[in-house]
Write a protein that holds these residues in place. Structure first.
Motif, PDB file in Angstrom:
ATOM      1  N   PHE A   1      -1.168  67.535  80.043  1.00  0.00           N
ATOM      2  CA  PHE A   1      -2.034  66.703  79.208  1.00  0.00           C
ATOM      3  C   PHE A   1      -3.072  67.511  78.432  1.00  0.00           C
ATOM      4  N   VAL A   2      -3.154  68.796  78.667  1.00  0.00           N
ATOM      5  CA  VAL A   2      -4.124  69.613  77.932  1.00  0.00           C
ATOM      6  C   VAL A   2      -3.421  70.572  76.976  1.00  0.00           C
ATOM      7  N   GLN A   3      -2.139  70.314  76.718  1.00  0.00           N
ATOM      8  CA  GLN A   3      -1.510  70.963  75.575  1.00  0.00           C
ATOM      9  C   GLN A   3      -2.102  70.345  74.307  1.00  0.00           C
ATOM     10  N   ARG A   4      -1.799  70.926  73.185  1.00  0.00           N
ATOM     11  CA  ARG A   4      -2.281  70.335  71.936  1.00  0.00           C
ATOM     12  C   ARG A   4      -1.650  68.959  71.691  1.00  0.00           C
ATOM     13  N   SER A   5      -0.493  68.724  72.269  1.00  0.00           N
ATOM     14  CA  SER A   5       0.144  67.405  72.166  1.00  0.00           C
ATOM     15  C   SER A   5      -0.169  66.528  73.372  1.00  0.00           C
ATOM     16  N   GLY A   6      -1.103  66.949  74.200  1.00  0.00           N
ATOM     17  CA  GLY A   6      -1.366  66.260  75.464  1.00  0.00           C
ATOM     18  C   GLY A   6      -1.801  64.820  75.317  1.00  0.00           C
ATOM     19  N   ASN A   7      -2.513  64.494  74.242  1.00  0.00           N
ATOM     20  CA  ASN A   7      -2.983  63.124  74.061  1.00  0.00           C
ATOM     21  C   ASN A   7      -1.819  62.133  73.972  1.00  0.00           C
ATOM     22  N   TYR A   8      -0.708  62.571  73.439  1.00  0.00           N
ATOM     23  CA  TYR A   8       0.463  61.693  73.347  1.00  0.00           C
ATOM     24  C   TYR A   8       1.035  61.405  74.735  1.00  0.00           C
ATOM     25  N   PHE A   9       0.966  62.389  75.630  1.00  0.00           N
ATOM     26  CA  PHE A   9       1.447  62.164  76.996  1.00  0.00           C
ATOM     27  C   PHE A   9       0.482  61.278  77.781  1.00  0.00           C
ATOM     28  N   VAL A  10      -0.809  61.381  77.489  1.00  0.00           N
ATOM     29  CA  VAL A  10      -1.775  60.461  78.102  1.00  0.00           C
ATOM     30  C   VAL A  10      -1.424  59.022  77.730  1.00  0.00           C
ATOM     31  N   THR A  11      -1.119  58.794  76.458  1.00  0.00           N
ATOM     32  CA  THR A  11      -0.716  57.467  76.000  1.00  0.00           C
ATOM     33  C   THR A  11       0.559  57.008  76.691  1.00  0.00           C
TER      34      THR A  11
ATOM     35  N   THR B   1      -1.389  68.269  67.636  1.00  0.00           N
ATOM     36  CA  THR B   1      -0.229  68.491  66.776  1.00  0.00           C
ATOM     37  C   THR B   1       0.182  67.162  66.129  1.00  0.00           C
ATOM     38  N   SER B   2       1.125  67.235  65.205  1.00  0.00           N
ATOM     39  CA  SER B   2       1.531  66.035  64.462  1.00  0.00           C
ATOM     40  C   SER B   2       2.678  65.282  65.117  1.00  0.00           C
ATOM     41  N   THR B   3       3.192  65.800  66.216  1.00  0.00           N
ATOM     42  CA  THR B   3       4.297  65.122  66.900  1.00  0.00           C
ATOM     43  C   THR B   3       4.304  65.517  68.369  1.00  0.00           C
ATOM     44  N   ILE B   4       4.863  64.662  69.200  1.00  0.00           N
ATOM     45  CA  ILE B   4       4.927  64.939  70.631  1.00  0.00           C
ATOM     46  C   ILE B   4       5.897  66.071  70.943  1.00  0.00           C
ATOM     47  N   ALA B   5       6.851  66.287  70.062  1.00  0.00           N
ATOM     48  CA  ALA B   5       7.845  67.340  70.288  1.00  0.00           C
ATOM     49  C   ALA B   5       7.254  68.732  70.124  1.00  0.00           C
ATOM     50  N   ASP B   6       6.146  68.854  69.387  1.00  0.00           N
ATOM     51  CA  ASP B   6       5.491  70.147  69.166  1.00  0.00           C
ATOM     52  C   ASP B   6       4.342  70.271  70.152  1.00  0.00           C
ATOM     53  N   SER B   7       4.555  71.023  71.235  1.00  0.00           N
ATOM     54  CA  SER B   7       3.519  71.119  72.273  1.00  0.00           C
ATOM     55  C   SER B   7       2.288  71.857  71.772  1.00  0.00           C
ATOM     56  N   GLY B   8       2.477  72.904  70.977  1.00  0.00           N
ATOM     57  CA  GLY B   8       1.346  73.643  70.435  1.00  0.00           C
ATOM     58  C   GLY B   8       0.660  74.570  71.416  1.00  0.00           C
ATOM     59  N   GLY B   9       1.145  74.637  72.658  1.00  0.00           N
ATOM     60  CA  GLY B   9       0.506  75.497  73.653  1.00  0.00           C
ATOM     61  C   GLY B   9      -0.718  74.840  74.263  1.00  0.00           C
ATOM     62  N   LEU B  10      -1.316  75.521  75.253  1.00  0.00           N
ATOM     63  CA  LEU B  10      -2.472  74.973  75.949  1.00  0.00           C
ATOM     64  C   LEU B  10      -3.720  75.044  75.084  1.00  0.00           C
ATOM     65  N   ASN B  11      -4.533  74.005  75.182  1.00  0.00           N
ATOM     66  CA  ASN B  11      -5.859  73.992  74.573  1.00  0.00           C
ATOM     67  C   ASN B  11      -6.830  74.501  75.631  1.00  0.00           C
ATOM     68  N   TRP B  12      -7.314  75.703  75.481  1.00  0.00           N
ATOM     69  CA  TRP B  12      -8.055  76.351  76.571  1.00  0.00           C
ATOM     70  C   TRP B  12      -9.357  75.629  76.887  1.00  0.00           C
ATOM     71  N   ARG B  13      -9.998  75.038  75.883  1.00  0.00           N
ATOM     72  CA  ARG B  13     -11.249  74.325  76.157  1.00  0.00           C
ATOM     73  C   ARG B  13     -10.991  73.072  76.988  1.00  0.00           C
ATOM     74  N   MET B  14      -9.911  72.356  76.681  1.00  0.00           N
ATOM     75  CA  MET B  14      -9.575  71.183  77.473  1.00  0.00           C
ATOM     76  C   MET B  14      -9.070  71.575  78.862  1.00  0.00           C
ATOM     77  N   THR B  15      -8.426  72.733  78.960  1.00  0.00           N
ATOM     78  CA  THR B  15      -7.973  73.209  80.267  1.00  0.00           C
ATOM     79  C   THR B  15      -9.158  73.478  81.182  1.00  0.00           C
ATOM     80  N   LEU B  16     -10.195  74.131  80.651  1.00  0.00           N
ATOM     81  CA  LEU B  16     -11.397  74.389  81.448  1.00  0.00           C
ATOM     82  C   LEU B  16     -12.106  73.085  81.808  1.00  0.00           C
ATOM     83  N   SER B  17     -12.115  72.133  80.888  1.00  0.00           N
ATOM     84  CA  SER B  17     -12.749  70.837  81.169  1.00  0.00           C
ATOM     85  C   SER B  17     -11.992  70.095  82.267  1.00  0.00           C
TER      86      SER B  17
END
Length: 731
Positions: A515-525, A218-234
């Protein structure tokens, strides 16, 4: 002396006494103290040094697992310390901070901070044979929060670190196809027209695959975008692998380390050989190691070198102490500290060679692409008579245009058309500019390096090897991180190892869904920036101070001599006592100043621009950032205050069998001393002490057992040995 003590009873009675004071206090069966190996100076220690195995040695009787071999232990420490940071952080810092000149401050700080503190952690773990909580409860209970804070940081780091392994797993399986899915931009069909995906066209194929097809960010940390299922399985696969590796403790993880620690070196050497065969690789290596000596005078370079040394060795995480606690007490941990530190440094240099050999190749490709695109612009201007053919040097051939030809032509046009040159939109296309584009972290592994591999012959093979290497590097570090969590907990609370490990992995996976939401990369940072840096630095300086200043450096050096059979160099005395604490104080101050000066924020991927833009954290995210620091550091003051005012147990009732025996041997020696004085009818001052020169490792936050038996009221001994002679009891 209390009236009910055993020695006093002997003064008034001829009855033969068969039990010692230590037995009465511990409510245990009589033990053969003479064969204990906790006291290296005693008979037991001598027996152990001769290769015999006393029945009540810690290795034999306390049920603690042990490494199958010295090689297995060294590989475990190497696997923990050598991680993803060696591949994608060290090369970036080396490029940013003066190339080859950066190696000088790094190596100096490795000698004065890294190796001494690494040796300190190895020594206390091996001596006390406990995890981080038990070790620092033992050294000084008031600072027992060190172990808990270390465990908290391990938990935070493990949550997001395994997400990176999950990303590597995803790329690993995506690599089994030709062409690689990130080699070209996808085509979007609009009716009868086929157009390149605009977001990909504005950036690059590898960048688009990372941000859109992998993270779907997503374009901002405030927009979670829901779970990314491929990253969830990974992520689920990553935690499943980690759980299998650590479920049996070092019995399972030790075997995994044979592969996970050695395989990355095979891949790095293969990449180095392949990289050196690529066109332009020498340019990258030359750029990398060309020293910019003026950079060495900048404080920022030294601060970043100190931080990298600090995290490269895994100081403060508890994994080093946990691994070392499974060693025999006569293991040469001084040699281990130097060996692992040097291996870590050499690995970082090797990874830097590989990265910049490949990036040199990529820079040449990008430079050639730039020359071709700008040459087409110049041809267009020539054909439209915006530019005159007189500006083109006669030897320039547009069908075989070299970088040097373009540079010459660019200089002529810029000189002649100085007033309107900016309107032409020509780029200089300098190789140096491409090489100066610093990338680190995920940008290096999943974008820059990945893009370079698409130009390799047999690119899927090299992609599979690269991401399999990242998985193994991450796995080695995760095993150490998990040991930093499980070992102190299992030492303190006797729960079933397999059940606790599985519960930890399940809980971590559930928390890791953040961390596997669509905004998860921002939380990793966010977690990478705030959960470990400052708390770990404070943990390590408290470790240093508790040993060097509270327990005593001279006393600790004597313990090391007893344990190792030789006295460590005087160099370590001054490092532990003065230099390392001073350097850590400076590092903490610099970190706090940087946090105050640099606004907290993150680089957000803006889909419309197909580029990253810095954004400040919203208030709730700011609160979360500082909560990570606060939660990690909270055990330090809480446990200090609680034990200062006797509001909680000092942890002495959670001691290992070997610890108890070592403590009871001290009491036995004291009892024998009193008995000798009574028989000889001499005052204590007149009687030579029968005690061995070096007693077992007593904590500094206590009075000696002799002082306690002579001054405490008789009712004090009614609750067992933990109220009498343990170093944690005198709070």
């Amino acid at each position: 002396m209390p009236k009910n003590s055993k020695v006093t009873q002997r003064e008034h009675s001829n009855e033969h006494v068969t039990e010692s004071v230590a037995d009465l206090l511990a409510h245990e069966e009589p033990l053969d103290y003479k064969s204990s190996v906790m006291n290296v100076g005693g008979a037991g220690g001598a027996q152990a040094q001769k290769g015999k195995a006393p029945q009540d040695s810690p290795d034999a009787s306390d049920g603690r697992p042990a490494w199958n071999s010295k090689l297995q232990y060294i590989l475990a420490q190497v696997g923990f310390s050598v991680g993803l940071g060696n591949v994608w952080r060290f090369p970036y810092l080396c490029q940013k901070n003066g190339g080859g000149a950066y190696l000088v401050p790094y190596f100096i700080l490795l000698l004065i901070i890294g190796i001494p503190l690494f040796f300190l952690e190895l020594a206390v773990g091996q001596k006390i044979r406990r995890g981080s909580i038990g070790v620092w409860n033992y050294v000084c209970p008031r600072l027992g929060g060190i172990g808990v804070s270390s465990l908290m940081v391990c938990g935070f780091v493990g949550l997001y670190y395994n997400v990176i392994i999950g990303w590597s797993i995803f790329y690993f399986f995506q690599s089994f196809q030709y062409p690689l899915p990130w080699s070209e931009c996808p085509i979007r069909r609009n009716g009868t027209q086929a157009i390149v995906e605009p977001e990909c066209e504005k950036s690059s194929a590898t960048t688009y695959f990372w941000y859109r097809q992998t993270l779907n960010i997503t374009s901002t940390i405030a927009d979670s975008g829901g779970l990314n299922w491929r990253m969830t399985l990974s992520l689920l696969a990553a935690w499943f692998i980690v759980c299998l590796a650590v479920i049996k403790g070092i019995q399972s993880s030790g075997k995994v380390m044979y592969f996970s620690s050695l395989f990355p070196y095979v891949v790095l050497f293969c990449f180095l050989v392949r990289g050196l065969m690529l066109r332009g690789s020498v340019d990258g290596i030359a750029h990398m190691f060309t020293p910019k000596l003026e950079k060495m005078l900048e404080p920022q370079v030294w601060r970043e070198a100190a931080t990298q040394v600090f995290f490269a060795l895994g100081l403060g995480f508890g994994g080093v102490i946990a691994f070392s606690s499974y060693n025999k007490q006569d293991n040469n941990c001084h040699f281990d500290a130097a060996l692992v530190s040097i291996i870590n440094f050499v690995t970082s240099v090797l990874a830097t060679l590989v990265v910049f050999a490949v990036l040199g190749f990529k820079a040449n490709l990008m430079n050639e692409k730039c020359v071709v695109e700008n040459a087409e612009k110049i041809l267009g201007y020539l054909n439209s008579h915006v530019l005159s053919y007189d500006l083109i040097p006669p030897h320039v051939n547009f069908s075989h245009l070299t970088s040097s030809d373009y540079t010459e032509m660019y200089g002529v046009i810029k000189t002649v058309r100085e007033g309107s040159f900016a309107q032409l939109g020509l780029d200089p296309c300098l190789l140096e500019d491409e090489l100066n584009k610093a990338v680190q972290g995920t940008g290096l592994a999943f974008i820059a390096f990945t893009e370079a591999m698409t130009h390799f012959p047999a690119s899927p093979f090299w992609s599979v090897m690269f991401f399999f290497m990242l998985i193994n590097l991450g796995l080695g570090s995760m095993i150490g991180t998990m040991e930093g969590i499980t070992t102190p907990v299992l030492d303190t609370f006797k729960v079933r190892k397999e059940v606790f490990t599985v519960c930890c992995c399940i809980a971590a996976f559930l928390f890791g869904l953040l961390f596997v939401q669509r905004s998860g990369n921002y939380f990793v940072t966010m977690f990478d920036d705030y959960s470990a840096g400052l708390p770990l630095t404070i943990v390590v300086i408290l470790e240093n101070v508790s040993v060097a200043w509270i327990y005593g450096t001279k006393r600790f050096m004597q313990d090391l001599e007893d344990m190792l059979g030789f006295r460590p160099y005087r160099f370590y005395f001054y490092m532990w006592k003065y230099v390392s604490p001073l350097c850590l104080i400076v590092l903490i101050s610099a970190t706090i100043i940087e946090m105050a000066v640099v606004p907290p924020g993150y680089n957000a991927w803006v889909q419309e621009l197909a580029a990253e833009r810095f954004q400040s954290y919203p208030p709730w995210a700011m609160t979360m950032c500082f909560a990570l620091i606060g939660v990690a550091m909270l055990p330090l003051p809480v446990i200090f205050i609680a034990r200062q005012f006797n509001l909680m147990s000092d942890g002495s009732n959670k001691l290992s069998v070997s610890y108890k025996k070592g403590m009871m041997k001290d009491i036995s020696n004291l009892e024998d001393q009193d008995e000798t004085r009574f028989i000889l009818s001499k005052n204590p001052s007149e009687t030579p002490s029968p005690m061995p020169t070096h007693r077992s490792y007593l904590g500094p936050c206590s009075t000696s057992p002799m002082e306690m038996t002579s001054s405490a009221p008789s009712g004090r001994y009614g609750t067992g040995y933990q109220m009498t002679t343990t170093p944690e009891s005198e709070l």
